[in-house]
Design a protein around this motif. Structure first.
Motif, short mmCIF file in Angstrom:
data_model
loop_
_atom_site.label_atom_id
_atom_site.label_comp_id
_atom_site.label_asym_id
_atom_site.label_seq_id
_atom_site.Cartn_x
_atom_site.Cartn_y
_atom_site.Cartn_z
N UNK A 196 5.90 7.20 -9.75
CA UNK A 196 5.63 7.88 -8.43
C UNK A 196 6.82 8.85 -8.15
N UNK A 197 8.16 8.64 -8.76
CA UNK A 197 9.14 9.30 -8.28
C UNK A 197 9.11 10.98 -8.61
N UNK A 198 8.16 11.24 -9.35
CA UNK A 198 7.75 12.64 -9.85
C UNK A 198 7.46 13.58 -8.59
N UNK A 199 6.45 12.95 -7.65
CA UNK A 199 6.05 13.63 -6.54
C UNK A 199 7.10 14.00 -5.55
N UNK A 200 8.20 13.38 -5.69
CA UNK A 200 9.41 13.54 -4.81
C UNK A 200 10.58 14.43 -5.42
N UNK A 201 10.29 15.04 -6.47
CA UNK A 201 11.15 15.87 -7.43
C UNK A 201 10.58 17.23 -7.15
N UNK A 245 8.28 6.05 4.67
CA UNK A 245 9.37 4.96 4.38
C UNK A 245 9.42 4.94 2.91
N UNK A 246 8.00 4.82 2.27
CA UNK A 246 8.03 4.86 0.73
C UNK A 246 8.80 5.92 0.19
N UNK A 249 0.72 -1.24 0.03
CA UNK A 249 -0.11 0.08 -0.02
C UNK A 249 0.78 1.18 -0.06
N UNK A 250 0.49 2.34 -0.64
CA UNK A 250 1.13 3.47 -0.52
C UNK A 250 1.56 4.34 0.58
N UNK A 303 10.94 0.53 -4.58
CA UNK A 303 9.94 0.19 -3.68
C UNK A 303 8.89 -0.34 -4.44
N UNK A 304 7.91 -0.87 -3.87
CA UNK A 304 6.70 -1.56 -4.51
C UNK A 304 5.73 -0.39 -4.48
N UNK A 305 5.10 0.20 -5.40
CA UNK A 305 4.20 1.08 -5.50
C UNK A 305 3.09 0.37 -6.07
N UNK A 306 1.96 0.34 -5.34
CA UNK A 306 0.72 -0.33 -6.07
C UNK A 306 0.03 0.50 -7.24
N UNK A 307 -0.35 -0.25 -8.25
CA UNK A 307 -1.10 0.42 -9.14
C UNK A 307 -2.57 1.08 -8.58
N UNK A 308 -2.78 2.28 -8.83
CA UNK A 308 -3.96 2.68 -8.20
C UNK A 308 -5.41 2.04 -8.93
N UNK A 309 -6.40 1.53 -8.24
CA UNK A 309 -7.40 0.92 -8.93
C UNK A 309 -8.26 1.95 -9.37
N UNK A 310 -8.76 1.85 -10.56
CA UNK A 310 -9.49 2.89 -11.40
C UNK A 310 -10.84 2.34 -11.87
N UNK A 311 -11.92 2.81 -11.90
CA UNK A 311 -13.27 2.57 -12.48
C UNK A 311 -13.29 3.74 -13.44
N UNK A 312 -13.16 3.77 -14.71
CA UNK A 312 -13.20 4.95 -15.44
C UNK A 312 -14.52 5.68 -15.86
N UNK A 313 -14.67 6.89 -15.67
CA UNK A 313 -15.83 7.60 -16.17
C UNK A 313 -16.05 7.85 -17.71
#
Length: 1734
Positions: A1349-1354, A1274-1275, A1089-1090, A1194-1204
């Motif tokens: 995900x690394x974009x968010x830490x840059x 930690x992530x 989990x994230x 790091x294992x980043x989970x794929x976000x579940x998505x129900x598309x609109x």
């Protein structure tokens, strides 16, 4: 003009010399003036200048004198009247590959050079190849060296001419001048090469003016190391380290070096300093001499004359003969030997360079002429003893000693016989050995090697090679002289054996352990050296009856003269079973004994040869001798081995155990143990059988034990008696049963080899090399294995690893003897177990019956009497009775097993005799005695057998007891003349059948029980497996059998099929999958989990050139400095990428950190830990699989998505591609103005690009935003750790997590890793989805999610800037100086960078935002469309060849392609290629497919949308796959429609792309562009036959070296470059450090990773860095499925495609680092190898 003057001067000089009375004096006076002016002058000349002066002023006048005219004209005339030599004579250099034909060579020393072998008939024969140690020469053309095909095509004279040549090839005048010139110059050469420091120059060479210049000359030796010499020179002659290293290298190469020039006094001081400084290091000082500069000059020219002589005598046979005559002539008025002898006698005192010249001169002169070769051989033999003594005292290797020439002389059959007849060379060689070993003789004239000198002793042993060479070809015709001299030499040889007979006696140690282990190795070293020589002497004797008889008599006489191991008491009488033995007592356990009995064993061998020859009638006078005397010493040796086996000699230490081991080992046994058994068989055939067995009991010290006169309760003593009884019974089995010796029975050598092979394969299936090691070699190093192996075994080919195995044929198993006398104890147990297991599998009983032996020859047939003798029956009764009484300590199962085997042997013999003769004729009555003796007390052998059948502890022997009892019944029936079958039916068969049926039923019951047990275990394993899969779902995702969801209804199936789209408004949903993984360290489960504690995958980041299209170019190293190589844009050549791989093992981040710290602390103390892991760069080994890692993902989970989908459709109506471009342009412009970016870029919108109605700064946010994902601390920490490692490794820079290139390298490694995986899948022809290994799939998903995900830490501003820069390649959103053209970027890297960085545009100052799912879908769609169109253009612009397409209807796709092609042609100004639209479409589709495959993998891992079925199929046509890819990526199947759908937006872009200056340059052909699809890299093609590689290596010349010293040619398997490895000539600088050629090449060719084939060593070298590498088996196998590292066996080698494919996979899958780490982890590295110097 200068050349003309030199010509005139040379001719004038030659005339003056010719007219002079004393030519030699004139020559010397001329040399006195000229030589000091050219060589060793104060101002050192360049080698080229020195050579030019030598040629013009010295050698040219000499050649003018020789020819009497201009040398060129004289040489031309000479060539017209001469023919080329039949002999090749090529002298081998050290390390050169040579070939020997196993079918045609007279002996293994007959070899050919590479060139001759390739052009000879032997290439299609069974040949061997090996590496020369230097010094030999090619035997091509020598008719005595080959049975057939003595010449290659180049040296074949066209007729069967011998080596005899015409002596009158030169004109008399020319011949006379040659002799005069050669005589004078050879005297000159001899004088200076044999120069002593104390000598004075001859009067003719005394300089007119005294020169006070001297040289301090340092000579090479083998006592001082390189470092010692360098240290000494630095301390002594004031030179720096570099100069000292140069001096030392040249001293080692040439043998000497002048280290100082000066006055006599200064040179003397330097000499004293060198000697004193070197004595401090070693006990021996360095050899230093002071030589006048004049002497040094003349010595230098003398060496130059040596090579000049080789050139001159190579011109003509006449010159060669004239030289030989001069070299071998002796002076009538002087005691001096001939000139060549003087040079030979001074060889040990000459330096290495001088030796080399002299040896090569002998090779190309005397050894090339038959008659002169004979005369030279006589000279060599005359001085043989002195030469060998000089060699013993020398410290140089034999390869550079004159004694090494013996192999060229003594191996010639005719020459060897002439030397025996004329010089008694056998006596000379043996006398030389005796003189050198005389210091080791004791008072009894026996050798004792206490305190011997190992180096000196090993040099003495080399002399035995010369004796072996002499005897290698036995004569077919014996002359009187040959007989006389051979017997004389044989007597001297017997004298040597007398000194060995009984040497190094041992005595059993009582009480305490021996204090000092005695020296035993020298004695066995001698024995090993003599092994083949003894066999050769016997072969020579066997070729002539008279010689055989004389040799036997001499050998018997020598044995009688030996006084070793004398009896200490008088003879006594011994009684047993009414038999009396009169013999002298001796106890092996109490008195001295020696294992060395060469004369006794030689006598046994000669006796058997006499029997084979039928010459026994000549031995009548020997019948009166007591045969027990001859058997006495061999019997003692056998008893000694038995007592050592019984642990009676434990206190004597390991030396005795080692001696007994080698006594029975394959290296020595044929002339030791086997001959002792042979002598015992001879004695058994001559003695009374009862007396013989009583003697055996006496020597085994079991006489009283079997007489019942001694008892004991001591357990150790009882165990000893039991073991000795086992060994004694085993010896009797051997004496009676081992008949596979020619002469003992009617068998051939082939039969003997066959039996050996059968018994080796009965242990286990074996490789050819293992079999060869288990067989004794003959004098030609042959085992005879190839001739028999197909008759007794079947070959099982190897797989991708391992080696081929031979398995014994079933029909040959009847020949198996469980007590085969060449089995060791371990082999016996293993073979017995193996055969019992096999018999059980075949539903047979476990009885290992004695095999049917061949019949004894008449001379040995009386041995069978042993089996039916009274003593034998008594021994068997005693053994069986102890078992029947079942007193555990008084018997062993092994004793009973041996007794049963003996009984079986006896019954087999009786049955054979009864079947072949009438009952009255058969005297063999074992069965009668076995039934009768002791029957009155119920203790006959037969009754006792019935009793032991019921002993529980003998259950394992039950089957063999049954078989023995059956044999009794069969023999009884034969004696009673009744039908065996009828008798058996009433007495034995029925009960046996019933018992067999019971056993079968019991076995069936057990089999059923075992089956049920297996089923129960399998059920448990299945349950455990299911639990494991549930616990480790991640590892099983996307597998073909479990990766597809099972739909509940048909409608859901259709819906899923429709939603197999990963991009755009119709993208499928991302299902919510709960992923629970187990940490491999703490074994705790956790959901990924994230915002939970981070879980990480072990990973290895490395630079890679696997995909490069520009192999060999200088690679960009660093991206943190200024330069054109910006990592933001990957060039289309993919020169070097950053690959991230994982082994798929999961840990908690905290667990990994603790583990990593522990590894850092513990590994620092490990020896050579740096060779395995680089601690400074964060490397570690995976805790589970030991793969090399340097980071974690790091294992980043794929976000579940129900598309609109409804919202997406509404937005899609507004957010068209033109509108999207406008919005992005406005956003980028607005962001720039907000952050006040004044770095030289200016906003430059494109108002005319997309029409009216420009959007504002925040229009992009109106299409949907959402809050970014939140990550736990930690992530976040692990994201930074991984990104920092990728940045550090990829750019080879220092760690810096704030560097703006960190996010760029994260995107780059994501893109490159996907490209590498797609490349592997394509090469292996696997489907894109569903075929990846679990570890690859897990690692790929993790690296994509990490990169996103690394974009968010840059820094968002940095990412925005990167996005704008990347987008500038496609859109004119901003004017950036130096923005690359469409031909200068890799569009998949650009796609990944744009997709992963576009969310940064949504960032606001006050709030963190990111695009909604719908916004992201449109962003991805438009980016993909733009990049795809740009890539299509890139393919078109770089294509020059278009595929031919069959004509037909013009399709819509073809029309669209032609339209695009026309537009591009218009924009670029390049004419339209004359190809159809279909051809253009086909080219574009082929070029686009790899990009689409990579994009599909990327979006699959990014979005988690399942791919369509056609992309998971194993075999889908290219067309179907492209359609499936386009469908999955929301692209039209006709990609040219993109240009039509977006015509308004794309037309100006297309024009802009085409008009780029870089495109214009490329189209004009001024730069090379990448072609699409890119070339799939593979390792280079290797030749099928390894000889082709060796041939290539033999012609390899180091580009940086001019000498002919040994090189190690090494082939780069990436690019095919041939390199000179491990050589000082090819050292280069890499980052300020000296590295070898391979290391330097790997840095350029493989980004530090290398895969090299060392051709002469036949092994692969894997390199991962300057300090790490490992060896790997070469992909070449011999005919037996085995590799041959270092060409040890020398068999022909052929490429194994499967193994080479595995090497390809190792490289393409980036597993080289992993393989190196694993191999180094397994091997305990004690001495670090300097890989950087490779």
């Amino acid at each position: 003009m200068a050349e003309g003057e030199n010509s005139v001067k040379g001719l004038e000089l030659s005339k003056e010399w010719l007219e002079a009375a004393d030519i030699r004096g004139e020559l010397l006076r001329y040399l006195r003036e000229q030589v000091p002016q050219i060589f060793c002058v104060k101002t050192e000349r360049s080698p080229q200048e020195e050579e030019e002066l030598t040629q013009n002023r010295l050698l040219y006048p000499l050649e003018c004198f020789l020819f009497g005219e201009d040398p060129l004209e004289g040489l031309e005339k000479l060539k017209q009247g001469s023919t080329s030599s039949q002999l090749c004579g090529h002298v081998f250099k050290e390390g050169e590959t040579v070939y020997s034909c196993r079918d045609c060579a007279i002996d293994p020393t007959c070899v050919m050079c590479m060139d001759c072998f390739q052009d000879s008939v032997h290439k299609s024969h069974r040949y061997k190849m090996h590496t020369s140690s230097g010094g030999g020469f090619c035997d091509c053309g020598d008719v005595e060296a080959w049975k057939i095909g003595p010449c290659c095509s180049k040296h074949d004279p066209g007729a069967a001419a011998s080596m005899v040549t015409d002596e009158c090839l030169l004109e008399p005048e020319l011949c006379g001048r040659a002799e005069k010139l050669f005589r004078g110059l050879l005297h000159y050469v001899t004088e200076f090469l044999a120069w002593e420091e104390s000598l004075e120059l001859p009067a003719e060479l005394q300089p007119r003016t005294k020169d006070n210049a001297y040289y301090c000359v340092l000579y090479n030796d083998e006592h001082h190391s390189y470092d010692h010499v360098i240290y000494t020179l630095q301390r002594s002659v004031n030179c720096n380290e570099a100069e000292a290293q140069t001096h030392t290298a040249l001293i080692d190469k040439e043998g000497r070096r002048a280290v100082k020039r000066g006055t006599l006094r200064s040179c003397q001081q330097a000499k004293d300093l060198i000697r004193s400084n070197s004595e401090h290091i070693s006990l021996q000082p360095l050899r230093v001499e002071i030589l006048p500069s004049v002497v040094m000059a003349h010595q230098t020219f003398a060496l130059r004359l040596g090579s000049w002589f080789q050139k001159i005598i190579g011109y003509s046979v006449g010159f060669r003969q004239a030289f030989c005559q001069v070299a071998l002539e002796t002076s009538a008025d002087s005691d001096w030997p001939c000139l060549i002898s003087r040079l030979m006698l001074h060889d040990a005192r000459m330096f290495k360079g001088a030796r080399k010249i002299v040896h090569e001169l002998i090779f190309c002169s005397m050894l090339m002429e038959t008659e002169f070769k004979r005369l030279f051989a006589l000279e060599f033999t005359k001085h043989f003893k002195q030469l060998q003594k000089d060699f013993i005292n020398d410290d140089h290797e034999r390869s550079i000693s004159i004694t090494a020439l013996s192999v060229q002389i003594f191996t010639v059959p005719t020459l060897a016989r002439q030397l025996i007849e004329e010089a008694n060379v056998i006596k000379v060689i043996v006398d030389t050995v005796m003189d050198l070993l005389r210091e080791h003789l004791d008072a009894h004239n026996r050798f004792i090697f206490l305190g011997y000198n190992g180096d000196k002793f090993s040099r003495i042993q080399v002399i035995f090679h010369d004796l072996r060479y002499i005897l290698i070809s036995k004569p077919t015709i014996w002359t009187k002289d040959l007989r006389t001299q051979f017997i004389e030499g044989f007597k001297v040889f017997l004298g040597l054996l007398q000194c060995m007979q009984g040497m190094e006696e041992v005595k059993r140690q009582f009480g305490q352990h021996i204090a000092v282990e005695p020296e035993w190795e020298p004695g066995f070293s001698l024995q090993i050296q003599l092994r083949h020589i003894l066999a050769m002497f016997q072969d020579w004797c066997f070729s002539d009856d008279e010689i055989l008889l004389l040799a036997f008599q001499e050998c018997r006489r020598a044995l009688m003269q030996c006084n070793n191991q004398p009896f200490q008491r008088d003879a006594s009488d011994y009684y047993m079973c009414k038999h009396i033995l009169h013999v002298r007592p001796y106890k092996v356990s109490q008195q001295p004994i020696s294992i060395h009995l060469p004369i006794s064993r030689l006598l046994a061998g000669l006796y058997v040869l006499l029997c084979r020859r039928g010459a026994m009638e000549h031995l009548g006078h020997l019948e009166g001798l007591d045969p027990s005397l001859f058997a006495e010493h061999p019997l003692r040796c056998v008893v000694l081995a038995a007592q050592v086996s019984a642990d009676m000699w434990r206190r004597n230490g390991l030396s005795l155990v080692s001696q007994v081991y080698y006594y029975q080992d394959v290296k020595c046994r044929d002339e030791m143990y086997d001959k002792d058994v042979l002598m015992l068989q001879i004695a058994a055939s001559k003695m009374d059988p009862n007396h013989f067995l009583m003697l055996i009991l006496l020597r085994f010290e079991l006489f009283d034990y079997f007489n019942g006169s001694c008892t004991s309760k001591d357990q150790d003593e009882l165990m000893q008696w039991n073991r000795l009884t086992e060994e004694m019974l085993y010896l009797i089995i051997v004496i009676v049963g081992e008949r596979y010796v020619p002469g003992i029975s009617q068998v051939t050598k082939e039969d003997v080899t066959m039996r050996e092979v059968i018994h080796l394969l009965c242990i286990e299936p074996m490789a050819h090399s293992s079999l060869a090691k288990g067989l004794p070699e003959n004098q030609c190093d042959e085992t005879g294995l190839e001739t028999v192996i197909t008759k007794v075994a079947t070959f099982k080919k190897p797989g991708v690893s391992g080696h081929g195995l031979y398995e014994v044929k079933k029909e040959r198993l009847v020949e198996f003897n469980p007590f085969f006398y060449h089995y060791s104890r371990a082999q016996h147990s293993k073979a017995e177990e193996s055969q019992k297991k096999r018999r059980i599998q075949e539903s047979n009983d476990k009885a290992l019956r004695p095999p049917m032996p061949p019949a004894f020859c008449p001379a040995f047939s009386s041995i069978l009497r042993l089996l039916c003798s009274d003593i034998m029956v008594h021994i068997l009764r005693s053994v069986l009775q102890k078992a029947a009484e079942d007193r555990a300590t008084h018997w062993t199962e092994a004793m009973i097993q041996r007794a049963l085997h003996l009984i079986g042997q006896a019954l087999l013999e009786e049955r054979i005799q009864l079947e072949d003769h009438t009952v009255e004729e058969v005297t063999f009555d074992f069965s009668l005695k076995a039934r009768k003796i002791g029957s009155e007390h119920g203790k006959s052998v037969f009754i006792l057998l019935s009793k032991i059948k019921a002993v529980p502890s003998l259950n394992a022997q039950k089957d063999i007891v049954k078989w023995v009892l059956q044999m009794f019944e069969i023999v009884k029936c034969l004696r009673e003349k009744s039908s065996p079958s009828a008798s058996m039916s009433t007495e034995t068969t029925r009960p046996e059948e019933s018992s067999q049926e019971k056993e079968k039923a019991e076995r069936k019951r057990k089999a059923e029980a075992a089956k049920l047990h297996r089923q129960k275990i399998m059920a448990q394993m299945s349950a455990m497996q299911k639990n494991f899969i549930e616990s480790n779902k991640m590892l099983y995702d996307n597998m073909p059998e479990s990766g597809t969801l099972v739909p509940a209804t048909e409608s859901s199936t259709m819906e899923q099929m429709e939603l197999c789209v990963a991009v755009g408004p119709h993208r499928g949903p991302t299902p919510a999958e709960r992923e629970v993984l187990t940490c491999i360290l703490c074994q705790e489960e956790q959901e990924v989990a994230a915002q939970a504690q981070a879980m990480v995958l072990t990973a290895c980041v490395q630079r890679s050139t696997v995909l490069t299209q520009c192999r060999g170019m200088i690679l960009p190293n660093r991206g943190d400095g200024p330069g054109t190589s910006c990592p933001l844009f990957m060039p289309p050549e993919l020169a070097v990428g950053t690959h991230t791989g994982s082994c798929g093992h999961v840990m908690h981040a905290t667990c990994w950190q603790k583990y990593f710290e522990a590894v850092q602390n513990t590994t620092r103390n490990r020896l050579h830990a740096e060779l395995i892991i680089d601690l400074e760069n964060g490397e570690y080994l995976c805790p589970l699989c030991k793969s090399l890692c340097n980071t974690v993902i790091p294992l980043v989970p794929v976000e579940p998505l129900m598309f609109d989908y409804e919202n997406a459709e509404i937005i899609g109506q507004h957010l068209t591609l033109p509108r999207w471009i406008q919005i992005l342009s406005a956003r980028i412009k607005g962001l720039k103005s907000v952050i006040q970016d004044n770095d030289g870029r200016c906003a430059d919108g494109a108002p005319g690009l997309c029409g009216e109605g420009q959007p504002d700064f925040r229009s992009i946010l109106s299409y949907g935003v959402q809050e970014p994902r939140k990550f736990s601390d930690s992530m976040a920490e692990m994201l930074v750790v991984c990104a920092t490692t990728v940045h550090r490794v990829g750019l080879q820079t220092v760690p810096n997590e704030l560097c703006p290139l960190v996010p760029v390298m994260a995107w780059n490694t994501c893109a490159f890793t996907i490209q590498a995986i797609e490349n592997v899948l394509q090469e292996e022809d696997k489907p894109l989805f569903g075929s990846l290994q679990n570890r690859q799939l897990a690692g790929l998903k993790a690296i994509v999610q990490f990169s996103a995900a690394h974009r968010l830490k840059s820094s968002q501003a940095v990412v925005q800037r990167h996005f704008a820069d990347m987008l500038a390649v496609l859109l004119p959103v901003t004017s950036i100086k130096g923005s690359p053209s469409v031909l200068e970027v890799d569009f998949f890297h650009l796609l990944v960078g744009l997709v992963l960085s576009v969310p940064s545009l949504y960032q606001e100052e006050a709030v963190d935002l990111e695009p909604s799912a719908v916004s992201s879908a449109y962003n991805h769609l438009h980016i993909l469309h733009l990049v795809t169109m740009a890539h299509v253009l890139q393919i078109l612009l770089s294509s020059t060849d278009f595929p031919a397409v069959a004509g037909g209807e013009e399709t819509e796709e073809a029309r669209a392609a032609a339209e695009l092609c026309s537009a591009v042609s218009h924009h670029t100004g390049r004419p339209i290629p004359d190809v159809s639209g279909s051809a253009v479409a086909e080219r574009v589709k082929r070029g686009l497919e790899p990009f689409l495959r990579c994009a599909a993998l990327f979006f699959n891992c990014l979005t988690g949308v399942h791919p369509p079925e056609e992309l998971c199929a194993a075999a889908v046509a290219s067309q179907g796959q492209v359609e499936g890819l386009c469908s999955y990526l929301a692209l039209p199947s006709n990609v040219f429609q993109l240009f039509q759908e977006h015509r308004d937006a794309v037309t100006p872009l297309l024009q802009r792309w085409c008009l780029s200056p870089a495109v214009t340059i490329a189209l004009n052909g001024r730069i090379q562009t990448a072609r699409y699809p890119r070339r799939r890299n593979r390792l280079i093609d290797l030749p099928e036959d390894y000889s082709a590689l060796l041939n290539q290596a033999s012609h390899f010349q180091c580009p940086k070296s001019t000498d002919d010293e040994r090189k190690r040619p090494t082939l780069c398997l990436f690019c095919g470059a041939m390199l000179c490895s491990q050589s000082s000539c090819c050292l280069s600088q890499l980052d300020g450090e000296d590295v070898g050629a391979c290391t330097a090449h790997a840095a350029i060719c493989g980004a530090g990773v290398g895969m090299f084939l060392r051709i002469r060593e036949c092994e692969i070298i894997l390199m991962a860095s300057r300090t790490r590498g490992s060896t790997y088996p070469a992909p070449y196998l011999d005919d037996y499925g085995e590799t041959d590292p270092r060409l040890g066996r020398g068999n022909p080698l052929h490429l194994c495609p499967e193994r080479y494919k595995k090497l390809n996979q190792l490289w393409r899958q980036h597993c080289i680092l992993e393989e190196i780490a694993r191999s180094l982890e397994v091997v305990n590295v004690v001495f670090a190898f300097e890989w950087q110097m490779l």
